[in-house]
Design an enzyme around this catalytic site. Structure first.
Site, mmCIF file in Angstrom:
data_model
loop_
_atom_site.group_PDB
_atom_site.id
_atom_site.type_symbol
_atom_site.label_atom_id
_atom_site.label_comp_id
_atom_site.label_asym_id
_atom_site.label_seq_id
_atom_site.Cartn_x
_atom_site.Cartn_y
_atom_site.Cartn_z
ATOM 1 N N GLU A 1 8.811 -2.411 -5.457
ATOM 2 C CA GLU A 1 10.046 -2.072 -4.750
ATOM 3 C C GLU A 1 11.021 -3.237 -4.628
ATOM 4 O OE1 GLU A 1 7.058 1.037 -3.331
ATOM 5 O OE2 GLU A 1 7.033 -1.092 -3.883
ATOM 6 N N GLU B 1 1.160 3.651 -3.183
ATOM 7 C CA GLU B 1 1.108 3.955 -1.762
ATOM 8 C C GLU B 1 0.394 5.281 -1.501
ATOM 9 O OE1 GLU B 1 4.853 1.973 0.363
ATOM 10 O OE2 GLU B 1 5.414 3.128 -1.421
#
Length: 265
Positions: free
Chosen positions: A139, A119
């Site tokens: 995640e 990210e």
């Protein structure tokens, strides 16, 4: 900026206008902990407030194993819900500060960029990678989901359907796949990553800095607006370059057949 010290980052100024920022926690694969969240947030805020002579940033990781392995799960082990939310609020500030940074940021991905590490890379303006780099948003395999803008930046880079596959499976992908899908711009030969990243950074830094900042702002706006409103935004950004000394220098240097010397004003 050149004299600022951070606990988890190493800063080096190259050729006056290029800042190399190294995520510097190699013992834990440059994992993102609370202190790194503070450091990155403060770095981007400082560049927003006063970039000084810096015209381009190269962001990389220490070592050859990892760019950033994601959130520091050892630090997170045993966190209360309140502690977790408090830490994530800091990471949210970090992400938003990176989004607002007016200086172009080039990621030089030297190894694994997983979860929050990917990210952070996706929050950069574009990215080069070593052939051995690996990428993943893991995640969902840990009971959460991307929370550092991954569900926003990844679809814009690789398309919605590809992004859904990456996020919902949590499976890693290679540098070749990242290039083919549009997540990165270039794979650099072994040992050439920083040389190529710095070469591009120097090229950007050699252009008119106000023009670069305005162009970046307009490009970012382009994916938020329809084409007509986006063009209106572009015109406004363009007009801010017209009254600058750098515009005059650009025209003079072209006609005098010399390299321009831009001063950012």
């Amino acid at each position: 900026m050149q004299t600022r010290e951070f606990e988890t980052l190493t800063l080096e100024t190259v050729d006056e206008h290029v800042l190399v920022v190294t995520l510097d926690r190699p013992d834990v694969r440059n994992a993102l902990n609370t202190q790194m969240g503070f450091d990155l947030r403060d770095l981007w805020v400082e560049l927003y407030r006063d970039p000084g002579a810096i015209r381009c940033v190269v962001l990389t990781g220490r070592g050859d194993k990892a760019f950033c392995a994601g959130g520091d799960l050892k630090e997170r082990n045993g966190m209360t819900d309140e502690d977790w939310r408090r830490q994530h609020a800091l990471f949210e500030q970090m992400v938003k500060a990176q989004m607002d940074c007016p200086v172009p940021i080039l990621a030089a991905v030297n190894g694994a960029a997983f979860a929050g590490g990917l990210e952070i890379m996706l929050g950069c303006d574009f990215a080069y990678a070593a052939p051995t780099a690996r990428f993943a948003l893991t995640e969902v395999t840990l009971g959460i989901m991307p929370g550092a803008a991954g569900t926003q930046t990844l679809p814009r880079a690789v398309g919605l359907r590809r992004a859904k596959e990456i996020v919902l499976t949590g499976r890693p992908f290679t540098a070749d796949e990242a290039l083919a899908w549009g997540a990165i711009n270039r794979i650099c030969a072994d040992g050439a990553l920083m040389d190529e990243a710095l070469d591009t950074a120097r090229t950007i830094a050699g252009n008119a800095p106000i023009s670069i900042r305005q162009a970046k702002k307009s490009l970012n706006a382009s994916i938020q607006m329809d084409q007509k409103n986006g063009y209106d935004f572009e015109i406004e950004a363009y007009n801010r370059t017209v009254g600058t000394e750098d515009r005059l220098e650009g025209i003079r240097s072209f006609n005098e057949k010399r390299k321009p010397v831009y001063k950012g004003r």
